[in-house]
Design an enzyme around this catalytic site. Structure first.
Site, PDB file in Angstrom:
ATOM      1  N   HIS A 137       0.872  -1.173   0.000  1.00 52.78           N
ATOM      2  CA  HIS A 137       0.000   0.000   0.000  1.00 52.78           C
ATOM      3  C   HIS A 137       0.914   1.230   0.000  1.00 52.78           C
ATOM      4  CE1 HIS A 137      -2.734   2.979   1.847  1.00 52.78           C
ATOM      5  NE2 HIS A 137      -3.736   2.183   1.514  1.00 52.78           N
ATOM      6  N   GLN A 217      -4.318  -5.238   6.906  1.00 54.58           N
ATOM      7  CA  GLN A 217      -5.344  -6.160   6.409  1.00 54.58           C
ATOM      8  C   GLN A 217      -5.312  -7.491   7.146  1.00 54.58           C
ATOM      9  OE1 GLN A 217      -7.707  -5.386   4.277  1.00 54.58           O
ATOM     10  NE2 GLN A 217      -6.907  -3.430   3.527  1.00 54.58           N
TER      11      GLN A 217
HETATM   12  C1  LIG Z   1      -2.248  -2.821   3.545  1.00 58.32           C
HETATM   13  C2  LIG Z   1      -2.610  -1.445   4.023  1.00 58.32           C
HETATM   14  N1  LIG Z   1      -1.669  -0.689   4.592  1.00 58.32           N
HETATM   15  C3  LIG Z   1      -1.936   0.537   5.060  1.00 58.32           C
HETATM   16  C4  LIG Z   1      -3.195   1.084   4.955  1.00 58.32           C
HETATM   17  C5  LIG Z   1      -3.406   2.474   5.461  1.00 58.32           C
HETATM   18  O1  LIG Z   1      -4.350   2.533   6.478  1.00 58.32           O
HETATM   19  P1  LIG Z   1      -4.816   3.957   6.980  1.00 58.32           P
HETATM   20  O2  LIG Z   1      -5.383   4.635   5.772  1.00 58.32           O
HETATM   21  O3  LIG Z   1      -5.859   3.689   7.998  1.00 58.32           O
HETATM   22  O4  LIG Z   1      -3.634   4.663   7.493  1.00 58.32           O
HETATM   23  C6  LIG Z   1      -4.203   0.332   4.343  1.00 58.32           C
HETATM   24  C7  LIG Z   1      -5.566   0.860   4.165  1.00 58.32           C
HETATM   25  O5  LIG Z   1      -5.908   1.755   3.476  1.00 58.32           O
HETATM   26  C8  LIG Z   1      -3.897  -0.956   3.864  1.00 58.32           C
HETATM   27  O6  LIG Z   1      -4.833  -1.701   3.273  1.00 58.32           O
END
Ligand SMILES: Cc1ncc(COP(=O)(O)O)c(C=O)c1O
Lengths: 424, 157
Positions: A137, A217
């Site tokens: 991500h 996740q």
């Molecule tokens: C694998 C992964 N990492 C990080 C995030 C980031 O999460 P957040 O937007 O709550 O910081 C997400 C979700 O969007 C995610 O699916």
């Protein structure tokens, strides 16, 4: 499916679970029921979490850790109890290893940030390498790019196989004596892949690197034992695990939290402040500058309790069954291809796919007209999309409240998409 | 929510057979715009039959990857602005922008916007407004570049 999983699904009553989530009963335009298949983006919230938030604000609201009055005591006790609950939920023995942040992104930025400022051997600098993967991500890419740009370190990454798994064939060339940090998603939010984090952690520790796991996740879907992963840090986010937005977690090994410098400065993170300089409170307070998201942390505690009540083995088994059913359904439609593992083996519940001849925006628009909420776009994983030669995809992501009937509605909706855009 | 209000036949026609697609020479400015939410991209070139704002849009050519709305919108836009004085084309841009931001309450003028009135329904789908505007934004940016500092092809390539 293993026998353990079959056993765990027996007695899992998805209709009873659904009754806990008020939003699942709402109707959309044209009186269509909501078919919510965007849980990898954010999950829905059960009554139990909503009630915890409401009760906090209604009866126990106060700042924490600094008020000498009854409400202050109540709020502080609730906040710390939530920390202990979350710690237990992820298998951490010491609640002080649970740092509350605002989301997983902040947790990852925290680690990347303090490694630029660390004294001694932990500091990341010129000549050092940081290893990530192509399926991350953006929240587990950009902080490391920034760290490398700011310190002169080099960013490297694992590529992906055509099946959407990590290509570990070059692991020995990638993780070397120069590697300072290895940061990997436990479960991919786009491909669904479950990565062998413990194996990677073992290899990284052999060369003395720190191991960061993005559990955003994984924690919502799988029984998690943070210490068992071999990781030094695990980041996750409350809103994907039936908790509120605005609360995330960084679990870190205590000696590292003690050794590394603070991230943000401010109230509550200090031991003493003089004009000439300050000293820090012990972790976790050291990393929680300012008034924390109190209600959100308490809500997250309620979310962890809720998940524990269902049993994470049961949640994982349900997710597994629904994912297999989704993959099977998508396979039955011609002109639809899944990105990532096509069998429900070492695979989480996010299923991204491409409908030949129809852009994901148009796919999701048509699905939305049938009440089916999916995600369209790059899902904050542009490099992984590029790896598979597409700019974007449509993603259906199930969770503990998803039914097979909903997946049938999805599959039926995709048939309608193909008809609408005349590609059927 | 009526899908047909969004996906007018004109839009689907332009999507299937986009007008003026492909990058062409000559051109005075080239821009590349991205819709950050979905990653859709457009590279757009503008050729003016002169270099001041008083002149005419001689050609618009583009290479775009995107959804039906964004693809159809840039196709319709090219039809509209090619051959028009830059000032008139800019007025059309403003009119289209007003239509998109009007939450469905703005009555489009078919005499000026022609096929672009088909996008009136998009204004009721907030997530899609950016799609309809992608091409227009790239065009406006390209015109600004072309009129500000006429560039040689080498510089813009
Ligand atoms: C694998 C992964 N990492 C990080 C995030 C980031 O999460 P957040 O937007 O709550 O910081 C997400 C979700 O969007 C995610 O699916």
């Amino acid at each position: 499916m293993t026998t353990g999983m079959i056993a765990a699904t027996v007695g899992y009553d998805v209709e009873r679970v659904r009754a806990d989530f008020p939003i699942l009963a709402r109707r959309l335009a044209d009186d269509r029921p909501l078919v919510y298949l965007d849980s990898a983006n954010t999950s829905q919230k059960p009554e139990q979490v909503l009630r915890a938030l409401d009760e906090h604000y209604r009866w126990r609201n106060s700042n924490v850790g600094r008020a000498v009055h009854q409400l202050g005591d109540a709020a502080t006790a609730d906040y710390e109890a939530a920390r202990a609950t979350v710690a237990t939920f992820v298998g951490a023995t010491d609640p002080a290893e649970v740092v509350f942040t605002k989301n997983a992104s902040e947790s990852l930025n925290l680690v990347a940030g303090v490694l630029a400022w660390a004294d001694g051997a932990r500091r990341v600098g010129p000549g050092d390498e940081v290893v990530i993967t192509e399926m991350e991500h953006h929240s587990n890419i950009v902080p490391w790019q920034l760290l490398c740009e700011r310190t002169g370190a080099t960013l490297r990454w694992f590529g992906l196989t055509d099946e959407g798994r990590l290509d570990l064939s070059g692991v020995d060339a990638l993780i070397t004596e120069r590697t300072k940090v290895v940061s990997v998603a436990w479960v991919s939010n786009m491909l669904g892949t479950v990565n062998p984090v413990a194996d990677i952690a073992r290899r990284a520790h052999e060369v003395g690197a720190l191991v960061v796991v993005d559990g955003s996740q994984a924690v919502p879907q799988l029984p998690v034992d943070v210490a068992g992963t071999g990781a030094d840090f695990v980041a996750f986010t409350g809103h994907k695990m039936v908790g509120p937005t605005g609360i995330g977690v960084l679990w870190g090994r205590r000696e590292l939290l003690e050794e590394l410098p603070p991230f943000l400065g401010g109230g509550s993170m200090i031991e003493t402040v003089r004009m000439e300089g300050s000293t820090w409170a012990p972790p976790p307070a050291k990393y929680e500058a300012g008034t924390p998201p109190i209600a959100e942390a308490i809500g997250l505690g309620a979310a962890a309790d809720y998940l524990s009540g269902l049993g994470m083995a049961a949640v994982a088994a349900h997710e597994h069954a629904i994912t297999a059913y989704t993959l099977e359904g998508l396979r039955s439609i011609s002109g639809v291809s899944v990105l990532g593992p096509t069998e429900a083996v070492d695979r989480g519940g996010a299923v991204s796919f491409v409908v030949d001849g129809v852009h994901p925006h148009d796919v999701s628009q048509v699905l939305d007209s049938y009440g089916v909420a999916v995600r369209a776009g790059h899902h904050c994983a542009k490099p992984a999309h590029r790896r598979f030669g597409v700019q974007s995809s449509t993603r259906a992501s199930a969770y503990l409240y998803t039914t097979k009937t909903e997946i049938d509605t999805l599959v039926d909706g995709i048939h309608r998409v193909r008809k609408y855009f005349k590609v059927a | 929510m009526s899908l047909d209000a969004l996906y007018q036949e004109i839009i689907l026609d332009h999507y299937r057979r986009p007008h003026h697609a492909g990058l062409r020479e000559p051109y005075d400015a080239e821009t590349r715009h991205v819709n950050p939410t979905c990653g859709d991209e457009i590279t757009l070139r503008v050729h003016l039959s002169g270099t001041t704002a008083g002149d005419t849009v001689a050609d618009v050519s583009y290479d775009a990857e995107g959804c039906s709305i964004s693809q159809a919108s840039v196709s319709v836009m090219s039809d509209l602005v090619i051959g028009k004085p830059v000032a008139d084309a800019m007025t059309l841009h403003d009119e289209f922008l007003t239509l998109m931001q009007g939450r469905g309450a703005v009555e489009p003028d078919e005499d000026t916007l022609e096929d672009a009135v088909a996008f009136a329904g998009v204004a009721k789908f907030p997530a899609r407004i950016k799609c309809a505007l992608l091409g227009w934004m790239a065009w406006k940016d390209a015109v600004a570049q072309a009129t500000r500092a006429p560039m040689s092809k080498e510089e813009t390539a």
